[in-house]
Design an enzyme around this catalytic site. Sequence first.
Site, PDB file in Angstrom:
ATOM      1  N   GLY A 138      24.568  12.710 -29.196  1.00 38.59           N
ATOM      2  CA  GLY A 138      24.085  13.412 -27.998  1.00 38.59           C
ATOM      3  C   GLY A 138      24.597  12.761 -26.724  1.00 38.59           C
ATOM      4  CB  ALA A 139      25.321   9.258 -25.857  1.00 39.31           C
TER       5      ALA A 139
ATOM      6  N   GLY B  52       0.845  -1.196   0.000  1.00 37.41           N
ATOM      7  CA  GLY B  52       0.000   0.000   0.000  1.00 37.41           C
ATOM      8  C   GLY B  52       0.877   1.240   0.000  1.00 37.41           C
ATOM      9  N   GLY B  53       0.318   2.310   0.544  1.00 39.69           N
ATOM     10  CA  GLY B  53       1.050   3.576   0.554  1.00 39.69           C
ATOM     11  C   GLY B  53       2.357   3.513   1.328  1.00 39.69           C
TER      12      GLY B  53
HETATM   13  C1  HXC Z   1      -3.494  -4.400  12.300  1.00 42.88           C
HETATM   14  C2  HXC Z   1      -2.446  -6.279  11.556  1.00 42.88           C
HETATM   15  C3  HXC Z   1      -2.232  -5.662  10.301  1.00 42.88           C
HETATM   16  C4  HXC Z   1      -2.704  -4.351  10.109  1.00 42.88           C
HETATM   17  C5  HXC Z   1      -1.375  -7.625  10.233  1.00 42.88           C
HETATM   18  N1  HXC Z   1      -1.907  -7.491  11.456  1.00 42.88           N
HETATM   19  N2  HXC Z   1      -1.573  -6.533   9.506  1.00 42.88           N
HETATM   20  N3  HXC Z   1      -3.073  -5.643  12.552  1.00 42.88           N
HETATM   21  N4  HXC Z   1      -3.337  -3.756  11.153  1.00 42.88           N
HETATM   22  N5  HXC Z   1      -2.524  -3.709   8.990  1.00 42.88           N
HETATM   23  C6  HXC Z   1      -1.881  -8.450  12.540  1.00 42.88           C
HETATM   24  C7  HXC Z   1      -2.738  -9.661  12.276  1.00 42.88           C
HETATM   25  O1  HXC Z   1      -4.056  -9.411  12.682  1.00 42.88           O
HETATM   26  C8  HXC Z   1      -2.067 -10.710  13.136  1.00 42.88           C
HETATM   27  O2  HXC Z   1      -2.435 -10.505  14.462  1.00 42.88           O
HETATM   28  C9  HXC Z   1      -0.614 -10.343  13.043  1.00 42.88           C
HETATM   29  O3  HXC Z   1      -0.571  -8.973  12.615  1.00 42.88           O
HETATM   30  C10 HXC Z   1       0.142 -11.158  12.025  1.00 42.88           C
HETATM   31  O4  HXC Z   1      -0.588 -11.145  10.824  1.00 42.88           O
HETATM   32  P1  HXC Z   1      -0.892 -12.471   9.998  1.00 42.88           P
HETATM   33  O5  HXC Z   1      -1.922 -12.147   9.009  1.00 42.88           O
HETATM   34  O6  HXC Z   1      -1.138 -13.604  10.931  1.00 42.88           O
HETATM   35  O7  HXC Z   1       0.532 -12.709   9.308  1.00 42.88           O
HETATM   36  P2  HXC Z   1       0.848 -13.246   7.866  1.00 42.88           P
HETATM   37  O8  HXC Z   1       0.027 -14.462   7.578  1.00 42.88           O
HETATM   38  O9  HXC Z   1       2.320 -13.366   7.807  1.00 42.88           O
HETATM   39  O10 HXC Z   1       0.353 -12.115   6.862  1.00 42.88           O
HETATM   40  C11 HXC Z   1       0.969 -10.866   6.910  1.00 42.88           C
HETATM   41  C12 HXC Z   1       0.168  -9.886   6.039  1.00 42.88           C
HETATM   42  C13 HXC Z   1      -1.311  -9.871   6.481  1.00 42.88           C
HETATM   43  C14 HXC Z   1       0.271 -10.311   4.584  1.00 42.88           C
HETATM   44  C15 HXC Z   1       0.833  -8.518   6.202  1.00 42.88           C
HETATM   45  O11 HXC Z   1      -1.364  -9.717   7.908  1.00 42.88           O
HETATM   46  C16 HXC Z   1      -2.106  -8.785   5.858  1.00 42.88           C
HETATM   47  O12 HXC Z   1      -2.563  -8.903   4.708  1.00 42.88           O
HETATM   48  N6  HXC Z   1      -2.357  -7.724   6.628  1.00 42.88           N
HETATM   49  C17 HXC Z   1      -3.147  -6.625   6.192  1.00 42.88           C
HETATM   50  C18 HXC Z   1      -2.390  -5.821   5.211  1.00 42.88           C
HETATM   51  C19 HXC Z   1      -3.161  -4.599   4.833  1.00 42.88           C
HETATM   52  O13 HXC Z   1      -4.160  -4.680   4.115  1.00 42.88           O
HETATM   53  N7  HXC Z   1      -2.748  -3.468   5.412  1.00 42.88           N
HETATM   54  C20 HXC Z   1      -3.338  -2.243   5.169  1.00 42.88           C
HETATM   55  C21 HXC Z   1      -2.763  -1.801   3.855  1.00 42.88           C
HETATM   56  S1  HXC Z   1      -3.310  -0.245   3.417  1.00 42.88           S
HETATM   57  P3  HXC Z   1      -2.534 -11.697  15.525  1.00 42.88           P
HETATM   58  O14 HXC Z   1      -3.057 -11.055  16.758  1.00 42.88           O
HETATM   59  O15 HXC Z   1      -3.461 -12.705  14.932  1.00 42.88           O
HETATM   60  O16 HXC Z   1      -1.119 -12.215  15.667  1.00 42.88           O
HETATM   61  C22 HXC Z   1      -2.115   0.669   3.945  1.00 42.88           C
HETATM   62  C23 HXC Z   1      -2.325   2.071   3.570  1.00 42.88           C
HETATM   63  C24 HXC Z   1      -1.112   2.865   3.857  1.00 42.88           C
HETATM   64  O17 HXC Z   1      -1.189   0.293   4.528  1.00 42.88           O
HETATM   65  C25 HXC Z   1      -1.389   4.187   3.251  1.00 42.88           C
HETATM   66  C26 HXC Z   1      -0.297   5.126   3.478  1.00 42.88           C
HETATM   67  C27 HXC Z   1      -0.549   6.381   2.718  1.00 42.88           C
END
Ligand code: HXC
Length: 513
Positions: A403-404, A169-170
């Site tokens: 040019g290079a 993401g961002g």
């Molecule tokens: C809160 C999160 C989290 C998040 C993971 N966790 N991502 N908690 N916010 N963004 C937590 C899970 O709930 C889990 O908690 C622990 O972290 C480990 O995650 P798992 O899913 O068990 O690990 P894994 O299977 O290795 O997968 C990792 C992952 C997945 C691929 C990163 O967790 C995932 O898809 N997370 C969401 C990613 C996402 O969509 N993020 C937002 C993106 S948008 P527990 O308690 O069960 O251990 C964004 C915008 C930014 O970031 C913009 C900036 C401008």
Amino acid sequence: MQRKLDLLQRKKEAALAGGGDTRIAAQHEKGKLTARERLTLLLDPGSFEELGMLVEHRCTDFGMDTQQFPGDGVVTGYGTVNGRLVYVFSQDFTVFGGSLSETHAEKICRVMDMAMKNGAPLIGLNDSGGARIQEGVKSLGGYADIFYRNVQASGMIPQISAIMGPCAGGAVYSPAITDFTIMVEESSYMFVTGPNVVKTVTNESVSAEELGGAHTHAVKSGVTHLTAANDLEGIQLIKKLLSYLPQNCEEKAPVLPFEAGTEYRPELRNVIPENPQQPYDMRAVVSGIVDADSFFEVHPLYAENIIVGFARIGGRSIGVVGNQPFSLAGVLDVNASKKAARFVRFCDCFNIPLLVLVDVPGFLPGTDQEWNGIITNGAKLLYAFSEATVPRITLITRKAYGGAYDVMNSKHIGADLNFAWPDAEIAVMGARGASEIIFKKEITSAANPAEMLSNKEAAYAEKFANPYSAAARGFIDEVIDPAESRRKLIKGFSMLEKKATRLPQKKHGNIPL
Ligand code: HXC
């Protein structure tokens, strides 16, 4: 007092425990180190001072009020690498997946502010699930606060990002703004939208690794400058990179002890093949010139037709840019221009002199290049060299066409010293192409067109396929025996050490982005 000290100890232990043993074991099973293990490897023993160890998030939604992990998923502070101060943050995937909350972002911003105030590099070890989903817009604001600081710090202090887990993401835009990105193979990925969204929107099926793994970004997108087999290797790369850099834009990089010998390198006479169409490896020229084993190439797998990297000459750090005849004959194309332009600008920000090795047949022709903006992108490199005020020395090893020739750090765009080897051909184009154009009528009307072309080509080559026309105009300062290259360059960079040039007063230029 003892009771209070015990309380402090318990709090510290809670912070050191991260997300707990199970999550730490899961991290290790994936072949990844924890946030603290990474910092232990990066920083000199005993040098780390942690800041904000007991910070807790302020979220009360979705049951978050009952879940607190002191430090809130990121370890921040300062320490030294080989005795030199650095500021660090290291995201802890074992705590809420290393996700970025408002407080997590505040901790990162604090070390960024301190790094800028105190003029020391910032190193970010990224391993995060992105925005803390439970916090919504507060987390997005936290990201923007970091991006803003990345930009303020750009050109002021070196910023290095290691990607050691998810970065999606961002979140990708912070590393993208920093100076160098290092990705760990197979355990890290970077993308703006992941495979599921890609499938929904474009119907493409692609794995996370293929879409945004280390190899993809090293070869296809150029988003990462370096890749590492594992966390340890990634950290070693950060340390090596730092060794060539100054602490900030006001300082110079450390100089290693050097004692001059003859510096005569006869082997350089054999690098250029007899046949001017035959390729050779420009890295052989680099290693013949720079201090032994000092060349540290960055971006090695992207736009391989140009090489960029750091080296030392006479103990001093320099940036090397060289056309690579081994790949696409060393031609300049869109990607090579972007790669080299960014590197030149980095070196210029941080007072690192530039050595430019030229063997370039021109810009790559074709619809692909034109439609992808070779005009704008080629202009980036021209712009980057033209505005660079660091000492700049050019050595033309063979071709410098069209040019290079101008773009590759010619005297006309501000290079300080320009050398050429006797094999150099400095001309508008190669002798054959030039003859086909300017002697077209004579060739087509000749009894033997092939023979006429060959005669004309030989005559053109005699006149222009050499460095002497350019030397006669003063565009080349000296035509040198290749064996003398190292000696000449050591003396040249030493002579230019105190170079002081200022660009005309303005807010900032408008590089063709
Ligand atoms: C809160 C999160 C989290 C998040 C993971 N966790 N991502 N908690 N916010 N963004 C937590 C899970 O709930 C889990 O908690 C622990 O972290 C480990 O995650 P798992 O899913 O068990 O690990 P894994 O299977 O290795 O997968 C990792 C992952 C997945 C691929 C990163 O967790 C995932 O898809 N997370 C969401 C990613 C996402 O969509 N993020 C937002 C993106 S948008 P527990 O308690 O069960 O251990 C964004 C915008 C930014 O970031 C913009 C900036 C401008």
